[in-house]
Design a protein around this motif. Structure first.
Motif, PDB file in Angstrom:
ATOM      1  N   ILE A 183       0.876  -1.169   0.000  1.00 52.76           N
ATOM      2  CA  ILE A 183       0.000   0.000   0.000  1.00 52.76           C
ATOM      3  C   ILE A 183       0.913   1.219   0.000  1.00 52.76           C
ATOM      4  O   ILE A 183       1.783   1.353   0.865  1.00 52.76           O
ATOM      5  N   LEU A 184       0.746   2.070  -1.001  1.00 52.18           N
ATOM      6  CA  LEU A 184       1.612   3.234  -1.177  1.00 52.18           C
ATOM      7  C   LEU A 184       0.811   4.507  -0.935  1.00 52.18           C
ATOM      8  O   LEU A 184      -0.359   4.586  -1.289  1.00 52.18           O
ATOM      9  N   ARG A 185       1.481   5.523  -0.340  1.00 53.05           N
ATOM     10  CA  ARG A 185       0.821   6.806  -0.130  1.00 53.05           C
ATOM     11  C   ARG A 185       1.659   7.924  -0.727  1.00 53.05           C
ATOM     12  O   ARG A 185       2.894   7.935  -0.614  1.00 53.05           O
ATOM     13  N   GLN A 186       0.977   8.866  -1.401  1.00 57.03           N
ATOM     14  CA  GLN A 186       1.676  10.001  -1.982  1.00 57.03           C
ATOM     15  C   GLN A 186       2.112  10.965  -0.883  1.00 57.03           C
ATOM     16  O   GLN A 186       1.336  11.316   0.010  1.00 57.03           O
ATOM     17  N   GLN A 187       3.362  11.396  -0.965  1.00 59.31           N
ATOM     18  CA  GLN A 187       3.926  12.304   0.030  1.00 59.31           C
ATOM     19  C   GLN A 187       3.733  13.760  -0.400  1.00 59.31           C
ATOM     20  O   GLN A 187       3.242  14.047  -1.499  1.00 59.31           O
ATOM     21  N   SER A 188       4.118  14.682   0.457  1.00 58.45           N
ATOM     22  CA  SER A 188       3.953  16.112   0.177  1.00 58.45           C
ATOM     23  C   SER A 188       4.734  16.555  -1.057  1.00 58.45           C
ATOM     24  O   SER A 188       4.386  17.545  -1.702  1.00 58.45           O
ATOM     25  N   ASN A 189       5.788  15.812  -1.411  1.00 53.35           N
ATOM     26  CA  ASN A 189       6.567  16.134  -2.623  1.00 53.35           C
ATOM     27  C   ASN A 189       6.040  15.402  -3.854  1.00 53.35           C
ATOM     28  O   ASN A 189       6.708  15.357  -4.893  1.00 53.35           O
ATOM     29  N   ASN A 190       4.832  14.789  -3.717  1.00 55.52           N
ATOM     30  CA  ASN A 190       4.136  14.067  -4.781  1.00 55.52           C
ATOM     31  C   ASN A 190       4.734  12.704  -5.119  1.00 55.52           C
ATOM     32  O   ASN A 190       4.243  12.012  -6.002  1.00 55.52           O
ATOM     33  N   THR A 191       5.781  12.295  -4.422  1.00 63.41           N
ATOM     34  CA  THR A 191       6.372  10.970  -4.625  1.00 63.41           C
ATOM     35  C   THR A 191       5.638   9.933  -3.780  1.00 63.41           C
ATOM     36  O   THR A 191       5.292  10.197  -2.627  1.00 63.41           O
ATOM     37  N   PHE A 192       5.410   8.755  -4.353  1.00 63.70           N
ATOM     38  CA  PHE A 192       4.764   7.682  -3.605  1.00 63.70           C
ATOM     39  C   PHE A 192       5.804   6.930  -2.777  1.00 63.70           C
ATOM     40  O   PHE A 192       6.896   6.620  -3.260  1.00 63.70           O
ATOM     41  N   ALA A 193       5.440   6.626  -1.529  1.00 63.09           N
ATOM     42  CA  ALA A 193       6.312   5.863  -0.632  1.00 63.09           C
ATOM     43  C   ALA A 193       5.505   4.715  -0.030  1.00 63.09           C
ATOM     44  O   ALA A 193       4.265   4.734  -0.028  1.00 63.09           O
ATOM     45  N   ILE A 194       6.217   3.727   0.507  1.00 63.84           N
ATOM     46  CA  ILE A 194       5.558   2.558   1.098  1.00 63.84           C
ATOM     47  C   ILE A 194       4.923   2.942   2.433  1.00 63.84           C
ATOM     48  O   ILE A 194       5.600   3.443   3.332  1.00 63.84           O
ATOM     49  N   ALA A 195       3.600   2.719   2.534  1.00 61.11           N
ATOM     50  CA  ALA A 195       2.910   2.935   3.809  1.00 61.11           C
ATOM     51  C   ALA A 195       2.686   1.613   4.534  1.00 61.11           C
ATOM     52  O   ALA A 195       2.610   1.575   5.753  1.00 61.11           O
ATOM     53  N   MET A 196       2.548   0.529   3.780  1.00 57.72           N
ATOM     54  CA  MET A 196       2.380  -0.787   4.394  1.00 57.72           C
ATOM     55  C   MET A 196       2.861  -1.851   3.418  1.00 57.72           C
ATOM     56  O   MET A 196       2.612  -1.757   2.210  1.00 57.72           O
ATOM     57  N   ASN A 197       3.553  -2.859   3.948  1.00 54.40           N
ATOM     58  CA  ASN A 197       4.008  -3.989   3.134  1.00 54.40           C
ATOM     59  C   ASN A 197       3.471  -5.267   3.761  1.00 54.40           C
ATOM     60  O   ASN A 197       3.926  -5.698   4.809  1.00 54.40           O
ATOM     61  N   MET A 198       2.458  -5.854   3.118  1.00 52.56           N
ATOM     62  CA  MET A 198       1.840  -7.081   3.603  1.00 52.56           C
ATOM     63  C   MET A 198       1.868  -8.103   2.462  1.00 52.56           C
ATOM     64  O   MET A 198       0.882  -8.294   1.756  1.00 52.56           O
ATOM     65  N   PRO A 199       3.007  -8.731   2.236  1.00 53.07           N
ATOM     66  CA  PRO A 199       3.170  -9.604   1.061  1.00 53.07           C
ATOM     67  C   PRO A 199       2.219 -10.784   1.019  1.00 53.07           C
ATOM     68  O   PRO A 199       2.044 -11.394  -0.044  1.00 53.07           O
ATOM     69  N   HIS A 200       1.563 -11.113   2.135  1.00 54.51           N
ATOM     70  CA  HIS A 200       0.625 -12.236   2.141  1.00 54.51           C
ATOM     71  C   HIS A 200      -0.764 -11.827   1.648  1.00 54.51           C
ATOM     72  O   HIS A 200      -1.630 -12.689   1.465  1.00 54.51           O
ATOM     73  N   ILE A 201      -0.999 -10.519   1.423  1.00 55.05           N
ATOM     74  CA  ILE A 201      -2.303 -10.066   0.931  1.00 55.05           C
ATOM     75  C   ILE A 201      -2.119  -9.384  -0.425  1.00 55.05           C
ATOM     76  O   ILE A 201      -1.466  -8.348  -0.521  1.00 55.05           O
ATOM     77  N   PRO A 202      -2.699  -9.939  -1.484  1.00 55.20           N
ATOM     78  CA  PRO A 202      -2.593  -9.307  -2.804  1.00 55.20           C
ATOM     79  C   PRO A 202      -3.654  -8.208  -2.957  1.00 55.20           C
ATOM     80  O   PRO A 202      -4.827  -8.500  -3.171  1.00 55.20           O
ATOM     81  N   TRP A 203      -3.239  -6.969  -2.862  1.00 53.29           N
ATOM     82  CA  TRP A 203      -4.188  -5.856  -2.961  1.00 53.29           C
ATOM     83  C   TRP A 203      -4.513  -5.599  -4.433  1.00 53.29           C
ATOM     84  O   TRP A 203      -3.716  -5.048  -5.165  1.00 53.29           O
ATOM     85  N   PHE A 204      -5.703  -6.017  -4.859  1.00 53.99           N
ATOM     86  CA  PHE A 204      -6.108  -5.846  -6.253  1.00 53.99           C
ATOM     87  C   PHE A 204      -6.874  -4.539  -6.489  1.00 53.99           C
ATOM     88  O   PHE A 204      -6.899  -4.037  -7.608  1.00 53.99           O
TER      89      PHE A 204
END
Length: 312
Positions: free
Chosen positions: A213-234
């Protein structure tokens, strides 16, 4: 259309007027041809639903969209564009194309030798993305080609803007009449797919079926907010500041009012195999993996009958 199929799957849902437009595909385990497809309209009532078939075709429909004027547009894997109005010329058709039109004045024509994947836009401002990496624009009269992304996954309109997602950490935004590539933090693997995007708490949120799950930062770049490799977020979509997530075989989830970069509150709300989620008129619709009969799961967070199955 015949019921002699192993799988009848709802692949996309959209709002049109007071009903839900559904894209369906029909498959058998031993099928050696492209799965046929249908576009249907479903009107929901308190205790039942009314279903109407609008179009069937023997060529797989890759995607559909509905314009603000209510026109249904679709693309198939043979390069045809379809319209629910008589706008298209019917030229250069695949010789084995067979369609059955119902209720509406459907028209179609072949627009590319490439393979369309997804479509979005308005009657005179339509965009089609192909597997090979071309963006095709239709202004109501003419078609123009631009460079897009190879192996796109989907278009989506979020907070008034168009986005195009793809494999290889590709995400583009349509801004000032141009498509611009969005940026990602170097810590994000460059080979991940971007499967869906939504807007929550003033920021864009993107998901990958590799568990990120990625979230856009104040500089408009996306960074990792959560890494849950056992759940495929479609898939992901937002209703009243809550983000709903389709987690594949792991079920349906909700992220209540995400704040800042904290997405640690993700909660399982329904067991199942969900490959997409879409908010439609205060309803949260979860689409399932291949099903024996065409249906989707509808979630009404504030109603007593919170979950119900809609047959199409």
């Amino acid at each position: 259309m015949s019921n002699d199929f192993d799988y009848i799957t709802v692949n996309k849902v959209l709002i049109q007027g007071g009903g839900i437009i559904c894209l369906q595909s029909y498959e058998n385990d031993d099928m050696h041809i492209m799965p046929p497809a249908a576009i249907k309209k479903v009107t929901l009532y308190s205790e039942y639903s009314h279903k109407t078939t609008l179009l069937t075709t023997n060529v797989t429909l890759a995607d559909i969209t509905v314009s603000s004027l209510g026109t249904i547009w679709a693309v198939d894997m043979m390069g045809h564009l379809y319209s629910s109005q008589s706008k298209l010329s019917g030229s250069d058709l695949y010789e084995k194309l067979e369609t059955q039109a119902y209720a509406l004045k459907w028209s179609y024509q072949r627009i590319t030798e490439q393979t369309p994947v997804c479509i979005i836009g308005e009657d005179s401002d339509l965009w089609i993305a192909t597997f090979e990496g071309t963006l095709i624009h239709y202004d109501g009269r003419d078609f123009t080609s631009y460079t897009g992304v190879k192996r796109p996954i989907r278009f989506k309109k979020v907070n008034g803007d168009y986005f195009l997602m793809g494999y290889g950490c590709q995400l583009m935004k349509y801004e000032n009449k141009q498509w611009h590539a969005m940026t990602f933090d170097p810590s994000i693997p460059s080979d991940i797919p971007i499967n869906d995007i939504t807007y929550a708490n003033g920021r864009l949120l993107a998901v990958s079926n590799l568990g990120l799950i990625l979230r856009q930062q104040s500089n408009n770049t996306f960074a990792i907010a959560m890494n849950m490799p056992h759940i495929p977020w479609f898939g992901c979509d937002t209703l009243k500041d809550e983000v709903y997530l389709a987690g594949g075989s792991k079920g349906a989830y909700v992220l209540p009012e995400p704040e800042s970069d904290d997405v640690s509150k993700v909660t399982l709300i329904k067991q199942g195999h969900f490959v997409a989620v879409k908010v439609l008129d205060r309803k949260v619709v979860f689409l399932q993996a291949n099903t024996a009969s065409a249906n989707f799961v509808c979630h009404l967070p504030s109603e007593q009958r919170e979950w119900f199955l809609v047959s199409t």
